[in-house]
Write a protein that holds these residues in place. Sequence first.
Motif, PDB file in Angstrom:
ATOM      1  N   LEU A  92       0.832  -1.197   0.000  1.00  0.00           N
ATOM      2  CA  LEU A  92       0.000   0.000   0.000  1.00  0.00           C
ATOM      3  C   LEU A  92       0.871   1.252   0.000  1.00  0.00           C
ATOM      4  CD1 LEU A  92      -2.507  -1.357   2.620  1.00  0.00           C
ATOM      5  CD2 LEU A  92      -2.910  -1.148   0.167  1.00  0.00           C
ATOM      6  N   ALA A  93       0.503   2.234  -0.827  1.00  0.00           N
ATOM      7  CA  ALA A  93       1.270   3.475  -0.902  1.00  0.00           C
ATOM      8  C   ALA A  93       1.182   4.250   0.409  1.00  0.00           C
ATOM      9  CB  ALA A  93       0.759   4.326  -2.058  1.00  0.00           C
ATOM     10  N   ARG A  94       0.026   4.204   1.063  1.00  0.00           N
ATOM     11  CA  ARG A  94      -0.158   4.823   2.380  1.00  0.00           C
ATOM     12  C   ARG A  94      -1.010   3.875   3.209  1.00  0.00           C
ATOM     13  NH1 ARG A  94      -2.727   9.088   1.024  1.00  0.00           N
ATOM     14  NH2 ARG A  94      -4.812   8.378   1.532  1.00  0.00           N
ATOM     15  N   ASP A 132      -6.941   4.611   6.702  1.00  0.00           N
ATOM     16  CA  ASP A 132      -6.629   5.634   5.712  1.00  0.00           C
ATOM     17  C   ASP A 132      -5.562   5.016   4.814  1.00  0.00           C
ATOM     18  OD1 ASP A 132      -6.031   7.895   4.231  1.00  0.00           O
ATOM     19  OD2 ASP A 132      -4.955   8.898   5.857  1.00  0.00           O
ATOM     20  N   VAL A 133      -5.968   4.566   3.632  1.00  0.00           N
ATOM     21  CA  VAL A 133      -5.033   3.875   2.744  1.00  0.00           C
ATOM     22  C   VAL A 133      -5.017   4.525   1.371  1.00  0.00           C
ATOM     23  CG1 VAL A 133      -5.310   1.667   3.913  1.00  0.00           C
ATOM     24  CG2 VAL A 133      -6.720   2.174   1.956  1.00  0.00           C
ATOM     25  N   GLU A 134      -3.887   4.404   0.743  1.00  0.00           N
ATOM     26  CA  GLU A 134      -3.760   4.760  -0.671  1.00  0.00           C
ATOM     27  C   GLU A 134      -3.289   3.496  -1.378  1.00  0.00           C
ATOM     28  OE1 GLU A 134      -1.017   7.465  -3.622  1.00  0.00           O
ATOM     29  OE2 GLU A 134      -1.294   8.145  -1.556  1.00  0.00           O
TER      30      GLU A 134
END
Length: 128
Positions: free
Chosen positions: A61-63, A86-88
Amino acid sequence: MGSVRVERTEDGFVARNESGAEIVMGSGDGLFSPVELLLAAVGGCNIMTVEPLTAKRGHRLARLAVEVSAEKESPTLLRSVTVTYDVELPPGDSGEVFEAVAGRVHERHCTVSRSLQRGTEVRLVLGD
């Protein structure tokens, strides 16, 4: 499983684990309260379990962050704890792997969340 020693100091209270790590706690500015540490434990347990499981499946995951909040039932009792991710996602990732892993972690793998949900017994021992 492990233990933590908490003791009063001149500046408040400090918790030390068996490996020597310390967390200072109290009720003033710049300090974690015991309830905030409980929320941090819930968030840490979830995110630290989700991250390697999603990465292992090729979905880095990017974030990845969580916000953990609590609602009080009374001054000395929590009614609920909410974990909000809270994911990107990386480009082209539908989120299915993350959602499946996060769900399994919540239901079966996070010791802290599961213990709260189950209502783990807390025993009191006074003196030696």
